[in-house]
Write a protein that holds these residues in place. Sequence first.
Motif, PDB file in Angstrom:
ATOM      1  N   GLY A  52       0.815  -1.200   0.000  1.00 17.11           N
ATOM      2  CA  GLY A  52       0.000   0.000   0.000  1.00 17.11           C
ATOM      3  C   GLY A  52       0.852   1.253   0.000  1.00 17.11           C
ATOM      4  O   GLY A  52       1.799   1.362   0.774  1.00 17.11           O
ATOM      5  N   GLU A 104      -4.118   7.001  -3.742  1.00 19.31           N
ATOM      6  CA  GLU A 104      -3.856   5.808  -2.923  1.00 19.31           C
ATOM      7  C   GLU A 104      -3.834   4.593  -3.830  1.00 19.31           C
ATOM      8  O   GLU A 104      -4.634   4.472  -4.761  1.00 19.31           O
ATOM      9  N   ILE A 163      -3.361   0.257  -3.618  1.00 18.71           N
ATOM     10  CA  ILE A 163      -3.263  -0.955  -2.807  1.00 18.71           C
ATOM     11  C   ILE A 163      -3.259  -2.152  -3.749  1.00 18.71           C
ATOM     12  O   ILE A 163      -4.118  -2.272  -4.614  1.00 18.71           O
ATOM     13  N   GLN A 171      -7.763   0.906  11.072  1.00 16.08           N
ATOM     14  CA  GLN A 171      -8.954   0.585  10.298  1.00 16.08           C
ATOM     15  C   GLN A 171     -10.221   0.665  11.147  1.00 16.08           C
ATOM     16  O   GLN A 171     -11.313   0.901  10.626  1.00 16.08           O
ATOM     17  N   ARG A 195      -4.993   0.532   5.196  1.00 17.24           N
ATOM     18  CA  ARG A 195      -4.970   1.579   4.170  1.00 17.24           C
ATOM     19  C   ARG A 195      -3.795   2.522   4.406  1.00 17.24           C
ATOM     20  O   ARG A 195      -3.644   3.092   5.500  1.00 17.24           O
TER      21      ARG A 195
END
Length: 235
Positions: A14, A26, A28, A102, A192
Amino acid sequence: MNILAIDTSSETMGIAIYEQDKLKVEYISNSKNQHSVRLMPAIQQLMSDAMLAPRDLSRIVVAKGPGSYTGVRIGLSTAKTMAWSLNIPVIGISSLETLALQAASFQQLICPFFDARRGLVYTGLYQPNDIGVLESVEEEQNILFEDWLKQLKQKNEKIIFLSPDIEMYRELIMETLGELAIIPLESFHIARPSLLAIAGRDRQPTNVHELIPNYLRLVEAEAKWLEAQRKEHNG
């Protein structure tokens, strides 16, 4: 402020760029064992998508372990090299804390963990404070998961479990804790990098040469070497 966040401490890679108070880009990916060849090209693409040059970065935040020995090493080496060459701050944050973020919006105990083989896990226990900042309740450790669950059961509180390896241990968790265990949907179990960037936004940087991996235990080869040295020394 433009923050580059990097997390390669598990099979998931990530990276994110967080600009001022908003996420800019972003990325991932869950491609197993390809971090070494994919990380730098992915960072370059991320920078291009964000329309930023390396000189525009203000700081780098990296997940420093525990987790995959190779993955942690790749992420830290990349972050430290970039920080040193760009002369910008670098901040290392626990990979377990990164995963626990998270569920930081819930006022519950949070147990992040990674499989460490042979029934062992890397784990810890966190709880968000009144403003959603995670605080450590139990220090991070490498422990038999069965023993860890028995300890958690004694707290007699609901606990959120987060892990990319959740399916390996779901049955054991539910058998041991029953209704005290909360296992959220699949998306919660992948850390994340944008949350990693936010967590490192206001933290004090570490000297780039002093930032080291947090493996929580010696890698197997090193442990065997030390044991051999000990036996040789003792005759």
